[in-house]
Design an enzyme around this catalytic site. Structure first.
Site, PDB file in Angstrom:
ATOM      1  N   GLY A 109      10.623   2.345   2.744  1.00 22.08           N
ATOM      2  CA  GLY A 109      10.180   3.713   2.516  1.00 22.08           C
ATOM      3  C   GLY A 109       9.483   4.305   3.726  1.00 22.08           C
ATOM      4  CD  GLN A 165       1.703  -6.919   4.187  1.00 28.59           C
ATOM      5  OE1 GLN A 165       2.718  -7.619   4.335  1.00 28.59           O
ATOM      6  NE2 GLN A 165       1.762  -5.653   3.818  1.00 28.59           N
ATOM      7  CB  SER A 214       0.468   4.663  -2.666  1.00 26.14           C
ATOM      8  OG  SER A 214      -0.189   3.474  -2.254  1.00 26.14           O
ATOM      9  CD  GLU A 248      11.861   6.856  -9.777  1.00 24.77           C
ATOM     10  OE1 GLU A 248      13.025   6.776  -9.347  1.00 24.77           O
ATOM     11  OE2 GLU A 248      11.496   6.342 -10.855  1.00 24.77           O
ATOM     12  N   GLY A 278       5.172  -5.206  -5.112  1.00 20.31           N
ATOM     13  CA  GLY A 278       5.034  -5.079  -6.545  1.00 20.31           C
ATOM     14  C   GLY A 278       4.200  -3.893  -6.997  1.00 20.31           C
ATOM     15  CG  HIS A 299       7.984   0.193  -4.921  1.00 18.70           C
ATOM     16  ND1 HIS A 299       6.841   0.465  -5.639  1.00 18.70           N
ATOM     17  CD2 HIS A 299       7.564  -0.355  -3.757  1.00 18.70           C
ATOM     18  CE1 HIS A 299       5.787   0.095  -4.954  1.00 18.70           C
ATOM     19  NE2 HIS A 299       6.190  -0.401  -3.796  1.00 18.70           N
TER      20      HIS A 299
END
Length: 282
Positions: free
Chosen positions: A148, A62, A186, A35, A31, A37
């Site tokens: 990605g 994680q 990020s 751009e 979430g 994603h």
């Protein structure tokens, strides 16, 4: 766009699409979309997907004890609007309890490629990644899943898991989407102060300097790593020359290489990488 919060809703939507001959594409995310994603939706479509599922799940498994799980940026309403504008068919928004019901005990652990760099510095991180990704794969049952390349080691771990467990799915990898000054997009960039934002592109500049050194015939990994450090004033976690399949230091330079780095700016940890194809080397 269907917004699904249960596993049953997702499976029902996917099954209905398959009846009508759809090819299912899947983009798993945590979430706070950007751009980078959204470009993965196009990657899945370019691979033939006609029905797109995007998941948003901030996976607690994680994150280490001292990491940023509680403050990881979240904006469900904004993310939903962005995905609807990109004609996503299903948004899957599971809770922690949905993904890890009480009594859950199974963990997926990938050896080898998961151990160096991020694996060494973030113990248990890739176990958490592999476990949640395998669960999401089982839930969505997609034909193609897109990830990605900014998270290069994560891509390698997932690729290894898919091969080793014979998961019938095509993996597609999208190139890193960058800001105008080279900073990799990020969700964690939102943590940066104005001063930190000015410092952040150092990481990409350092990796590009390492790439240039290789293309000009410098084939000493240690020397290249020292060179890259000269371009960074922030705290360096690592700047490394690695084999993109094993993430260990390469035996030689007669192969594609990866320059990978992680830096800390205040409480914010940023990662990035640059691939150096064999054809670019002297």
């Amino acid at each position: 766009m269907i917004t699904a919060r249960s596993i049953e809703e997702v499976r029902e939507a996917v099954a209905g699409a398959r009846i009508h001959g759809a090819t299912i594409g899947f983009v798993p995310t945590m979430g706070f979309l950007h751009e980078g994603h959204l470009s993965l939706i196009d990657v899945a479509r370019d691979c033939g997907a006609t029905f797109i599922v995007v998941s948003i799940f901030v996976n607690p498994r994680q994150f280490g004890p001292s990491e940023d799980f509680s403050r990881y940026p979240r904006n469900e309403a904004r993310d939903g609007e962005m995905l609807e504008s990109r004609r996503v068919d299903v948004l899957f928004l599971p809770s922690v309890e949905t993904m890890y019901p009480p009594g859950s005990q199974t963990t997926v652990s990938v050896a080898g490629v998961a151990k160096p760099l991020e694996g060494e510095r973030r113990p248990g991180h890739f176990d958490g990644v592999a476990t949640v990704v395998l669960k999401l794969f089982d839930i969505v049952q997609a034909d193609v899943a897109a990830f990605g390349r900014k998270d290069a080691q994560q891509c390698a771990v997932i690729e290894r898991m898919v091969r080793d467990l014979d998961i019938p799915m095509h993996l597609a990898f999208g190139e890193t989407i960058r800001e105008h000054d080279g900073l990799a997009m990020s969700s964690r960039n939102s943590y940066l102060s104005p001063q930190g934002r000015q410092t952040a592109p150092e990481l990409h500049r350092a990796l590009r300097a390492g790439e240039e050194a290789i293309t000009h015939g410098i084939h000493d990994a240690g020397e290249i790593e020292k060179l890259m450090r000269r371009f960074v004033t922030a705290e360096v976690d690592y700047l490394a020359v690695v084999d993109p399949e094993t993430f260990e230091r390469p035996r030689d330079f007669n192969r594609e290489l990866l320059l990978a780095g992680a830096i800390r700016i205040g409480r914010t940890r940023l990662i990035d990488n640059v691939r150096v194809p064999l054809t670019a080397q002297r």
